[in-house]
Design a protein around this motif. Structure first.
Motif, PDB file in Angstrom:
ATOM      1  N   TYR A  32      -3.510  -1.598  -7.566  1.00 48.01           N
ATOM      2  CA  TYR A  32      -4.663  -1.538  -6.676  1.00 48.01           C
ATOM      3  C   TYR A  32      -5.867  -1.848  -7.564  1.00 48.01           C
ATOM      4  O   TYR A  32      -6.016  -1.246  -8.632  1.00 48.01           O
ATOM      5  CB  TYR A  32      -4.822  -0.143  -6.073  1.00 48.01           C
ATOM      6  N   PHE A  51      -5.822  -3.993  -2.190  1.00 49.98           N
ATOM      7  CA  PHE A  51      -4.546  -3.281  -2.184  1.00 49.98           C
ATOM      8  C   PHE A  51      -3.399  -4.255  -1.934  1.00 49.98           C
ATOM      9  O   PHE A  51      -2.378  -4.225  -2.613  1.00 49.98           O
ATOM     10  CB  PHE A  51      -4.528  -2.195  -1.107  1.00 49.98           C
ATOM     11  N   GLY A  94      -5.520   0.964 -10.317  1.00 58.08           N
ATOM     12  CA  GLY A  94      -4.766   2.161  -9.971  1.00 58.08           C
ATOM     13  C   GLY A  94      -3.507   1.735  -9.247  1.00 58.08           C
ATOM     14  O   GLY A  94      -3.164   0.543  -9.219  1.00 58.08           O
ATOM     15  N   GLY A  95      -2.830   2.703  -8.656  1.00 58.95           N
ATOM     16  CA  GLY A  95      -1.591   2.379  -7.970  1.00 58.95           C
ATOM     17  C   GLY A  95      -1.283   3.353  -6.855  1.00 58.95           C
ATOM     18  O   GLY A  95      -2.071   4.251  -6.565  1.00 58.95           O
TER      19      GLY A  95
END
Lengths: 113, 114
Positions: A32, A51, A94-95
């Motif tokens: 992300y 995303f 991020g994830g």
């Protein structure tokens, strides 16, 4: 290793000129991706995020960014810079299933009239 | 609608002392994350609190600890301060866990250790 690289520490542009800020990431899972802006003495404001889906994302203040998986890049662009865009810009990754963001070291943008 | 409120704005401490920083989340948010931003660096994740428990932690020593209260506000405590702890400490609130990073950031507390 998970990391974000912003190769340009400091960029100077003239007002009205186009802008591109570079960001490369390394992340073991589906990333992300985010761009934040920080003005002096202020917290971080989200400009845009990616995303999934369309790899060209539009954000606030006329900014856009393009996700290129093959290049592990997420560069930020603006066609015409305004003096008020002078600030520090941070790319972050991020994830899923986490709230931890990994930030780059930032790019300081100066705008000359 | 108030955003994230952090206090104090600035703080000067001596090496070896302890410090407590405070954060009130945005109205409607129940999760608080803390980040450390050293001069010239990007923010680094310290930890996250949800339902009064630490849920995630970054690569920070045990000198860094926190707490979340029933009203969702949070404290960051740093013991045995080192010069290297000088930084801007940012609090970010959000709603729920792993909620696609719906962060609202505060303006931060500038800590100087002398």
């Amino acid at each position: 290793a998970q990391s974000v690289t912003q190769p340009d520490i400091h960029i100077t542009v003239s007002e009205g000129a186009s802008l591109e800020l570079r960001c490369n990431y390394s992340y073991g899972a589906t990333p992300y991706l985010f761009w934040y802006v920080q003005s002096p003495g202020q917290g971080l404001q989200l400009l845009l995020k990616y995303f999934s889906g369309d790899t060209l994302v539009q954000g606030i203040k006329g900014f856009e960014a393009e996700f290129k998986r093959s290049q592990s890049s997420f560069n930020l662009r603006k066609p015409s810079v305004h003096w008020s865009d002078a600030a520090e810009y941070f790319c972050a990754v991020g994830g899923q299933n986490t709230d931890k963001l990994i930030f780059g070291t930032g790019t300081r943008l100066q705008v000359f009239p | 609608d108030a955003g994230v409120t952090q206090s104090p704005t600035h703080l000067i401490k001596t090496r070896g002392q302890q410090v407590t920083l405070r954060c009130s989340p945005k109205s409607g948010h129940d999760t608080v994350s803390w980040y450390q931003q050293a001069l010239g660096q990007g923010p680094q994740f310290i930890f996250q609190y949800y339902e009064e428990e630490e849920r995630q932690r970054g690569n920070f020593p045990d000198r860094f600890s926190g707490h979340q209260f029933p009203n969702y506000s949070s404290e960051l405590n740093v013991n045995a301060l080192l010069l290297g702890d000088s930084a801007l400490y940012l609090c970010a609130s959000s709603l729920g866990l792993a909620a696609n990073y719906g962060y609202t950031f505060g303006s931060g507390t500038r800590l100087t250790v002398v």
